[in-house]
Design a protein around this motif. Sequence first.
Motif, PDB file in Angstrom:
ATOM      1  N   LEU A   1     -16.480   9.595 -41.748  1.00 14.03           N
ATOM      2  CA  LEU A   1     -16.537   8.171 -42.117  1.00 14.03           C
ATOM      3  C   LEU A   1     -17.369   7.444 -41.069  1.00 14.03           C
ATOM      4  N   THR A   2     -18.248   6.575 -41.537  1.00 15.84           N
ATOM      5  CA  THR A   2     -19.015   5.751 -40.595  1.00 15.84           C
ATOM      6  C   THR A   2     -19.050   4.305 -41.078  1.00 15.84           C
ATOM      7  N   LEU A   3     -18.723   3.407 -40.188  1.00 14.30           N
ATOM      8  CA  LEU A   3     -18.901   1.974 -40.460  1.00 14.30           C
ATOM      9  C   LEU A   3     -19.978   1.488 -39.506  1.00 14.30           C
ATOM     10  N   SER A   4     -20.939   0.743 -40.053  1.00 13.01           N
ATOM     11  CA  SER A   4     -22.043   0.302 -39.219  1.00 13.01           C
ATOM     12  C   SER A   4     -22.278  -1.194 -39.442  1.00 13.01           C
ATOM     13  N   HIS A   5     -21.950  -1.984 -38.426  1.00 13.82           N
ATOM     14  CA  HIS A   5     -22.145  -3.449 -38.458  1.00 13.82           C
ATOM     15  C   HIS A   5     -21.505  -4.116 -39.670  1.00 13.82           C
ATOM     16  N   VAL A   6     -20.284  -3.712 -39.963  1.00 14.10           N
ATOM     17  CA  VAL A   6     -19.605  -4.263 -41.136  1.00 14.10           C
ATOM     18  C   VAL A   6     -19.045  -5.652 -40.831  1.00 14.10           C
ATOM     19  N   ALA A   7     -19.275  -6.589 -41.752  1.00 15.56           N
ATOM     20  CA  ALA A   7     -18.761  -7.953 -41.613  1.00 15.56           C
ATOM     21  C   ALA A   7     -18.050  -8.357 -42.897  1.00 15.56           C
ATOM     22  N   LYS A   8     -17.001  -9.153 -42.739  1.00 19.76           N
ATOM     23  CA  LYS A   8     -16.284  -9.645 -43.921  1.00 19.76           C
ATOM     24  C   LYS A   8     -15.582 -10.962 -43.620  1.00 19.76           C
ATOM     25  N   SER A   9     -15.813 -11.956 -44.474  1.00 23.74           N
ATOM     26  CA  SER A   9     -15.113 -13.236 -44.347  1.00 23.74           C
ATOM     27  C   SER A   9     -14.321 -13.497 -45.613  1.00 23.74           C
ATOM     28  N   PHE A  10     -13.245 -14.262 -45.462  1.00 25.54           N
ATOM     29  CA  PHE A  10     -12.552 -14.833 -46.613  1.00 25.54           C
ATOM     30  C   PHE A  10     -12.731 -16.341 -46.484  1.00 25.54           C
ATOM     31  N   GLY A  11     -13.537 -16.923 -47.335  1.00 23.22           N
ATOM     32  CA  GLY A  11     -13.848 -18.350 -47.202  1.00 23.22           C
ATOM     33  C   GLY A  11     -14.499 -18.587 -45.853  1.00 23.22           C
TER      34      GLY A  11
ATOM     35  N   GLN B   1     -13.766 -15.704 -40.746  1.00 20.29           N
ATOM     36  CA  GLN B   1     -14.458 -14.439 -40.541  1.00 20.29           C
ATOM     37  C   GLN B   1     -13.485 -13.425 -39.943  1.00 20.29           C
ATOM     38  N   VAL B   2     -13.128 -12.433 -40.736  1.00 22.48           N
ATOM     39  CA  VAL B   2     -12.125 -11.457 -40.297  1.00 22.48           C
ATOM     40  C   VAL B   2     -12.804 -10.311 -39.536  1.00 22.48           C
ATOM     41  N   LEU B   3     -13.861  -9.762 -40.106  1.00 18.31           N
ATOM     42  CA  LEU B   3     -14.613  -8.700 -39.419  1.00 18.31           C
ATOM     43  C   LEU B   3     -15.999  -9.253 -39.089  1.00 18.31           C
ATOM     44  N   ARG B   4     -16.372  -9.173 -37.810  1.00 21.87           N
ATOM     45  CA  ARG B   4     -17.654  -9.746 -37.395  1.00 21.87           C
ATOM     46  C   ARG B   4     -18.746  -8.685 -37.353  1.00 21.87           C
ATOM     47  N   ASP B   5     -18.483  -7.652 -36.561  1.00 25.82           N
ATOM     48  CA  ASP B   5     -19.510  -6.619 -36.391  1.00 25.82           C
ATOM     49  C   ASP B   5     -18.771  -5.325 -36.040  1.00 25.82           C
ATOM     50  N   VAL B   6     -18.330  -4.645 -37.071  1.00 27.82           N
ATOM     51  CA  VAL B   6     -17.461  -3.488 -36.856  1.00 27.82           C
ATOM     52  C   VAL B   6     -18.230  -2.186 -37.081  1.00 27.82           C
ATOM     53  N   SER B   7     -18.326  -1.389 -36.022  1.00 28.25           N
ATOM     54  CA  SER B   7     -18.992  -0.090 -36.124  1.00 28.25           C
ATOM     55  C   SER B   7     -18.124   0.968 -35.459  1.00 28.25           C
ATOM     56  N   PHE B   8     -17.851   2.042 -36.168  1.00 26.04           N
ATOM     57  CA  PHE B   8     -17.242   3.221 -35.554  1.00 26.04           C
ATOM     58  C   PHE B   8     -17.384   4.404 -36.496  1.00 26.04           C
ATOM     59  N   SER B   9     -17.229   5.599 -35.946  1.00 22.67           N
ATOM     60  CA  SER B   9     -17.351   6.814 -36.755  1.00 22.67           C
ATOM     61  C   SER B   9     -16.129   7.687 -36.543  1.00 22.67           C
ATOM     62  N   VAL B  10     -15.733   8.352 -37.597  1.00 24.28           N
ATOM     63  CA  VAL B  10     -14.573   9.233 -37.534  1.00 24.28           C
ATOM     64  C   VAL B  10     -15.035  10.678 -37.738  1.00 24.28           C
TER      65      VAL B  10
ATOM     66  N   GLU C   1      -9.060  10.369 -31.345  1.00 25.66           N
ATOM     67  CA  GLU C   1      -9.971   9.258 -31.041  1.00 25.66           C
ATOM     68  C   GLU C   1      -9.350   7.967 -31.528  1.00 25.66           C
ATOM     69  N   ILE C   2      -9.834   6.856 -30.948  1.00 27.53           N
ATOM     70  CA  ILE C   2      -9.305   5.572 -31.387  1.00 27.53           C
ATOM     71  C   ILE C   2     -10.401   4.513 -31.446  1.00 27.53           C
ATOM     72  N   ALA C   3     -10.123   3.467 -32.196  1.00 30.08           N
ATOM     73  CA  ALA C   3     -10.946   2.257 -32.156  1.00 30.08           C
ATOM     74  C   ALA C   3      -9.991   1.071 -32.151  1.00 30.08           C
ATOM     75  N   PHE C   4     -10.207   0.152 -31.219  1.00 30.51           N
ATOM     76  CA  PHE C   4      -9.408  -1.070 -31.113  1.00 30.51           C
ATOM     77  C   PHE C   4     -10.158  -2.196 -31.807  1.00 30.51           C
ATOM     78  N   LEU C   5      -9.530  -2.837 -32.755  1.00 28.90           N
ATOM     79  CA  LEU C   5     -10.136  -3.977 -33.439  1.00 28.90           C
ATOM     80  C   LEU C   5      -9.521  -5.261 -32.883  1.00 28.90           C
ATOM     81  N   HIS C   6     -10.374  -6.147 -32.421  1.00 26.24           N
ATOM     82  CA  HIS C   6      -9.858  -7.403 -31.855  1.00 26.24           C
ATOM     83  C   HIS C   6     -10.854  -8.526 -32.119  1.00 26.24           C
ATOM     84  N   GLU C   7     -10.370  -9.599 -32.709  1.00 24.75           N
ATOM     85  CA  GLU C   7     -11.193 -10.760 -33.057  1.00 24.75           C
ATOM     86  C   GLU C   7     -12.468 -10.369 -33.787  1.00 24.75           C
ATOM     87  N   GLY C   8     -12.313  -9.458 -34.722  1.00 26.95           N
ATOM     88  CA  GLY C   8     -13.428  -9.107 -35.593  1.00 26.95           C
ATOM     89  C   GLY C   8     -14.387  -8.075 -35.043  1.00 26.95           C
TER      90      GLY C   8
END
Length: 298
Positions: free
Chosen positions: A4-14, A17-26, A201-208
Amino acid sequence: MEMLTLSHVAKSFGSKQVLRDVSFSVPEHTVFGFVGQNGAGKTTAMKLILGLLDADGGEISVNGRPVRYGNTPTNQYVGYLPDVPEFYDYMTPEEYLCFCGEIAGMPKGERKSRSRELLRLVGLEQDNRRIKGFSRGMKQRLGIAQALFCRPRLLICDEPTSALDPVGRRELLDILVNVKEQTTVLFSTHILSDVEHICDEIAFLHEGNIVLQGPLEKVRRKRRDTGVELELARTEEVKFLLSEFPFLELSGSNRILLKEAKKLPDVLRLIADRNLAILRLERQEAALEDLFLEVVGK
Ligand SMILES: Nc1ncnc2c1ncn2[C@@H]1O[C@H](COP(=O)(O)OP(=O)(O)OP(=O)(O)O)[C@@H](O)[C@H]1O
Ligand SMILES: [Mg+2]
């Protein structure tokens, strides 16, 4: 290979902004801990991986293929255990799994043997009662069996241990470790001891954003100062050291804590000069929890 790879993923609800710039690989055949506080956006990220939500930006790929919102051939590789799994609770676990197999188009004989195999794997082979009477832990284990039914290459579990007592949690964590031979596990949690027990492995998500990521051991080493504990044979020697070095702290009977490891040579020099007897010298293991609090600035 990366499952799995996420590369610069962003997502807002209205406007939020919940995810700003999320990248990590599993990487394949790992147990990957996706860590974040309540409301950090873990479930949102998982729904994006499943193509259930539309990302505002960035790319996601599963097993090397891009994820597209609402058009999800990549889900053939994924098994998903939602945070609150729902079942037809008038069924027994075997009936329920066979039913899932039927929906997936599996031949009758095969779905029965696959159900039994999975119930054995999650420790429910003896439970023939209806799901209605199941504990939360049993429901989570059944949920894992269901998610594994079609032999996914990636198993996504959303906070599988959050509502469980220590025994239930341990049983569930053991299952996740056992299945990494056959699949890759991404699980979200805010329980850091779970992460320390089973994650590669881990990824910490904080403030998007992902504020820390990588192999568990490497992440642990990022802590600025881990501290050293010294145990001496005699109380007067402990008192002497405490008076010589104000930065030392008493941490137990004849035990001294040195928080700033870089000052260790000064302390050891004096110990050698005075010929003091050290019983034990131990580098303190940084708890992931401390690291997490440090990162989120608490
Ligand atoms: N469909 C939606 N519409 C509007 N806001 C949403 C929606 N889904 C999630 N949110 C908001 O996005 C933020 C992240 O939610 P999310 O459920 O992804 O967090 P989480 O990390 O899974 O939290 P938890 O640990 O409580 O499960 C929250 O503030 C939530 O209120
Ligand atoms: Mg959630």
